[in-house]
Write a protein that holds these residues in place. Structure first.
Motif, PDB file in Angstrom:
ATOM      1  N   VAL A  13       5.372   3.580  -2.170  1.00 56.76           N
ATOM      2  CA  VAL A  13       3.946   3.823  -2.381  1.00 56.76           C
ATOM      3  C   VAL A  13       3.670   4.158  -3.843  1.00 56.76           C
ATOM      4  O   VAL A  13       2.725   3.636  -4.450  1.00 56.76           O
ATOM      5  CB  VAL A  13       3.455   4.954  -1.451  1.00 56.76           C
ATOM      6  CG1 VAL A  13       2.062   5.413  -1.851  1.00 56.76           C
ATOM      7  CG2 VAL A  13       3.455   4.480   0.003  1.00 56.76           C
ATOM      8  N   GLY A  14       4.492   5.034  -4.425  1.00 61.50           N
ATOM      9  CA  GLY A  14       4.272   5.422  -5.815  1.00 61.50           C
ATOM     10  C   GLY A  14       4.301   4.234  -6.755  1.00 61.50           C
ATOM     11  O   GLY A  14       3.473   4.126  -7.672  1.00 61.50           O
ATOM     12  N   ARG A  15       5.236   3.316  -6.531  1.00 56.81           N
ATOM     13  CA  ARG A  15       5.329   2.131  -7.377  1.00 56.81           C
ATOM     14  C   ARG A  15       4.209   1.128  -7.098  1.00 56.81           C
ATOM     15  O   ARG A  15       3.939   0.261  -7.928  1.00 56.81           O
ATOM     16  CB  ARG A  15       6.686   1.461  -7.178  1.00 56.81           C
ATOM     17  CG  ARG A  15       7.853   2.308  -7.674  1.00 56.81           C
ATOM     18  CD  ARG A  15       9.181   1.610  -7.513  1.00 56.81           C
ATOM     19  NE  ARG A  15      10.281   2.442  -8.017  1.00 56.81           N
ATOM     20  CZ  ARG A  15      11.531   1.998  -8.136  1.00 56.81           C
ATOM     21  NH1 ARG A  15      11.843   0.749  -7.792  1.00 56.81           N
ATOM     22  NH2 ARG A  15      12.482   2.807  -8.601  1.00 56.81           N
ATOM     23  N   SER A  16       3.580   1.252  -5.926  1.00 60.91           N
ATOM     24  CA  SER A  16       2.504   0.324  -5.557  1.00 60.91           C
ATOM     25  C   SER A  16       1.135   0.787  -6.045  1.00 60.91           C
ATOM     26  O   SER A  16       0.203  -0.017  -6.106  1.00 60.91           O
ATOM     27  CB  SER A  16       2.467   0.155  -4.030  1.00 60.91           C
ATOM     28  OG  SER A  16       3.697  -0.324  -3.534  1.00 60.91           O
ATOM     29  N   CYS A  17       0.996   2.085  -6.359  1.00 62.18           N
ATOM     30  CA  CYS A  17      -0.298   2.626  -6.812  1.00 62.18           C
ATOM     31  C   CYS A  17      -0.441   2.395  -8.319  1.00 62.18           C
ATOM     32  O   CYS A  17      -0.273   3.303  -9.144  1.00 62.18           O
ATOM     33  CB  CYS A  17      -0.396   4.112  -6.467  1.00 62.18           C
ATOM     34  SG  CYS A  17      -0.645   4.457  -4.728  1.00 62.18           S
ATOM     35  N   ARG A  18      -0.793   1.185  -8.683  1.00 65.79           N
ATOM     36  CA  ARG A  18      -0.816   0.806 -10.094  1.00 65.79           C
ATOM     37  C   ARG A  18      -1.945   1.493 -10.859  1.00 65.79           C
ATOM     38  O   ARG A  18      -1.792   1.843 -12.030  1.00 65.79           O
ATOM     39  CB  ARG A  18      -0.960  -0.714 -10.196  1.00 65.79           C
ATOM     40  CG  ARG A  18       0.196  -1.476  -9.569  1.00 65.79           C
ATOM     41  CD  ARG A  18      -0.118  -2.953  -9.453  1.00 65.79           C
ATOM     42  NE  ARG A  18      -0.281  -3.571 -10.765  1.00 65.79           N
ATOM     43  CZ  ARG A  18      -1.002  -4.650 -10.988  1.00 65.79           C
ATOM     44  NH1 ARG A  18      -1.647  -5.247  -9.994  1.00 65.79           N
ATOM     45  NH2 ARG A  18      -1.091  -5.157 -12.213  1.00 65.79           N
ATOM     46  N   LEU A  19      -3.070   1.696 -10.204  1.00 64.54           N
ATOM     47  CA  LEU A  19      -4.191   2.335 -10.885  1.00 64.54           C
ATOM     48  C   LEU A  19      -3.894   3.807 -11.158  1.00 64.54           C
ATOM     49  O   LEU A  19      -4.172   4.310 -12.257  1.00 64.54           O
ATOM     50  CB  LEU A  19      -5.459   2.191 -10.041  1.00 64.54           C
ATOM     51  CG  LEU A  19      -6.769   2.705 -10.644  1.00 64.54           C
ATOM     52  CD1 LEU A  19      -7.033   2.091 -12.010  1.00 64.54           C
ATOM     53  CD2 LEU A  19      -7.928   2.428  -9.691  1.00 64.54           C
ATOM     54  N   LEU A  20      -3.320   4.494 -10.193  1.00 67.59           N
ATOM     55  CA  LEU A  20      -2.943   5.889 -10.422  1.00 67.59           C
ATOM     56  C   LEU A  20      -1.863   5.990 -11.487  1.00 67.59           C
ATOM     57  O   LEU A  20      -1.868   6.936 -12.296  1.00 67.59           O
ATOM     58  CB  LEU A  20      -2.464   6.527  -9.117  1.00 67.59           C
ATOM     59  CG  LEU A  20      -3.554   6.954  -8.132  1.00 67.59           C
ATOM     60  CD1 LEU A  20      -2.931   7.422  -6.822  1.00 67.59           C
ATOM     61  CD2 LEU A  20      -4.445   8.045  -8.716  1.00 67.59           C
ATOM     62  N   ALA A  21      -0.942   5.044 -11.518  1.00 69.67           N
ATOM     63  CA  ALA A  21       0.103   5.070 -12.550  1.00 69.67           C
ATOM     64  C   ALA A  21      -0.511   4.938 -13.941  1.00 69.67           C
ATOM     65  O   ALA A  21      -0.113   5.650 -14.880  1.00 69.67           O
ATOM     66  CB  ALA A  21       1.111   3.955 -12.301  1.00 69.67           C
TER      67      ALA A  21
END
Length: 387
Positions: A13-21
Motif C-alpha cells: 500500500v505504501g508503495r502504491s500511494c504515489r500522491l502521498l509519497a
C-alpha cells in the motif's frame, strides 16, 4: 540480482500511494508540523499508515487510536515499530474505545484528525488551550459535531464535503469495496439478486452502480424525494420502503443515520436475506434489537466468517454481516477502500491539516468544507502523476 525480500501489505500500500509519497517528499522540506503533536482517531489499517508517515515526514509527533471494530493488529504493530504512540486495540466495546480516545486527548495534541467526531466531541466537553483545530473525515461526524460548534470554535475542515472525497472515495471507493466485501463475506453470487440500497448519497450511488453492473436488480430508498428522483432517472427501481425491504435478497445501509433497519421490520425481511452496513457507525442496522426481539428463536454465529444468522420463530431466517459494522473494514480480509481512492482522500487530509497548522483559519472555519484551492491542488497533483 538482489536477494528477494518478503514484504507486507503495508509495504504494498505504501508503495502504491504515489500522491502521498510526493506530498511526504515536499513535507520533508517544508516541515509544516514541526513542533506539533497530531492526535488521530481513524481506522488503523495499511492505507492509514501511508497518511501517518506523510504527517510524520512533515515534522509531526503522532499519537494515534482507531475506530470501533476496524483496528488491524498488524498495523498497530507496524506503527509502534516506527516509534509512533498508539492507544488502540481491535474492539467493539465502546468503553474500551472511549479509554483510547481519552488517552489521546490526555496528550493534548495541537491538531486532531477525527473520523466520526469521537475526538472532537470529547474535546468540546473538555477543552484545552493549545488545540488549533483539525479535520473531520465523515458526514456522520459533521452531523454529530454541528450542535457543538460554539463549544469547539476552532477551524475544523470536513473532508467528506470535498467533491474529490465524494466521487473518488465515496462513490468509487466505498461503492466498489462494499460490493467486494459482500463477495468476501458470503462467496455468493450477485447475479439475479434483488438488492435494496438505503441512502443515495455518493456511497449509495457507487454501491448501486456496482451491484447493477454485477447483474443484480437494484432498488433505492431515500427519504429525500429529490434524491429518489435522481435514483429513478439513473434507472434504479424506487419502491416504497416496505416493498423495498420485502423484496430484497440483499439489504445495504449507507445513510449515516441510526435505526434504518430495526426489529420493527422483522415481518418484512425476506427469508434468507443478507443485511450489511456501509455507514460509519454500527447503528444503521439495529443488531441488538434483532437479537433481543421476542420474535427471534435463536442466533447462529459463523465466527470465522463474521456472519450471524438470525432465526425467527415463524421459520424464516436472515443473515447479518460483520455485526452491522462497516462491512468493508469488518469480516474476513477487511481491505477497505481501494488504494487510489484513499491516496486522494488522505492527500486532502494532509493538506487540510497543513492549512490549519499555518494558523490562517479562524473560528468561522469550524466544520466547513475543504477549501476549493486545496481540492484543485490535490486534483492537479494526482492528474500529473497519472499522465
Amino acid at each position: 540480482m538482489d536477494q528477494p525480500s518478503s514484504l507486507s501489505r503495508i509495504d504494498w500500500v505504501g508503495r502504491s500511494c504515489r500522491l502521498l509519497a510526493a506530498t511526504a517528499a515536499e513535507f520533508r522540506e517544508t516541515l509544516p508540523f514541526a513542533g506539533l503533536t497530531i492526535g488521530t482517531g481513524i481506522h488503523l489499517e495499511p492505507k492509514t499508515v501511508a497518511l501517518l508517515m506523510t504527517l510524520r515526514a512533515g515534522g509531526a509527533h503522532l499519537v494515534c487510536t482507531g475506530n470501533l471494530n476496524s483496528t488491524q493488529p498488524e498495523t498497530v504493530d507496524y506503527l509502534r515499530a516506527q516509534g509512533v504512540t498508539v492507544f488502540a486495540t481491535q474492539t467493539t466495546d465502546t468503553d474500551e474505545h472511549g479509554a483510547s480516545l481519552d488517552a489521546i486527548l490526555a496528550e493534548k495534541p495541537d491538531l486532531l484528525l477525527d473520523n466520526g467526531g469521537d475526538l472532537f466531541a470529547r474535546a468540546a466537553e473538555r477543552p484545552y488551550a493549545n488545540l488549533l483545530g483539525g479535520t473531520e473525515e465523515t458526514t456522520s461526524g459533521r452531523t454529530r459535531l454541528l450542535p457543538m460548534r460554539d463549544k469547539l470554535a476552532k477551524p475544523i475542515l470536513v473532508i467528506n464535503d470535498s467533491p474529490i472525497k465524494q466521487f473518488a472515495e465515496n462513490k468509487h471507493g466505498v461503492g466498489q469495496s462494499l460490493f467486494e466485501s459482500y463477495l468476501r463475506f458470503t462467496n455468493r453470487s450477485t447475479n439475479g439478486k434483488r438488492v435494496t440500497i438505503f441512502g443515495y448519497g455518493a456511497c449509495g450511488r457507487g454501491a448501486a452502480a456496482c451491484f447493477r453492473n454485477a447483474f443484480s436488480t437494484v432498488s433505492v430508498v431515500d427519504i429525500d424525494p429529490v434524491t429518489t428522483l435522481e435514483a429513478h432517472l439513473d434507472g434504479f427501481v424506487t419502491p416504497l420502503r416496505a416493498e423495498a425491504i420485502r423484496s430484497a435478497d440483499i439489504l445495504i445501509t449507507v445513510t449515516g443515520y441510526p435505526a434504518i433497519i430495526t426489529a420493527a421490520d422483522l415481518s418484512l425481511i425476506k427469508d434468507g436475506a443478507i443485511l450489511m452496513n456501509g455507514g460509519h457507525f454500527p447503528h444503521e442496522i439495529y443488531v441488538e434489537g434483532f437479537r433481543n426481539s421476542p420474535d427471534i428463536a435463536g442466533v447462529d454465529r459463523y465466527e470465522a466468517e463474521h456472519i450471524e444468522t438470525i432465526r425467527m420463530r415463524d421459520g424464516r431466517s436472515f443473515h447479518i454481516l460483520g455485526a452491522g459494522h462497516m462491512a468493508n473494514l469488518a469480516g474476513p480480509r477487511p481491505l477497505g477502500n481501494t488504494v487510489e481512492s484513499m491516496d486522494l482522500g488522505f492527500a486532502l487530509q494532509a493538506r487540510c491539516l497543513e492549512r490549519v497548522a499555518k494558523g490562517r483559519l479562524g473560528r468561522e472555519a469550524c466544520l466547513v468544507p475543504v477549501p476549493a484551492d486545496i481540492d484543485a491542488m490535490v486534483a492537479s497533483a494526482y492528474l500529473d502523476l497519472a499522465r
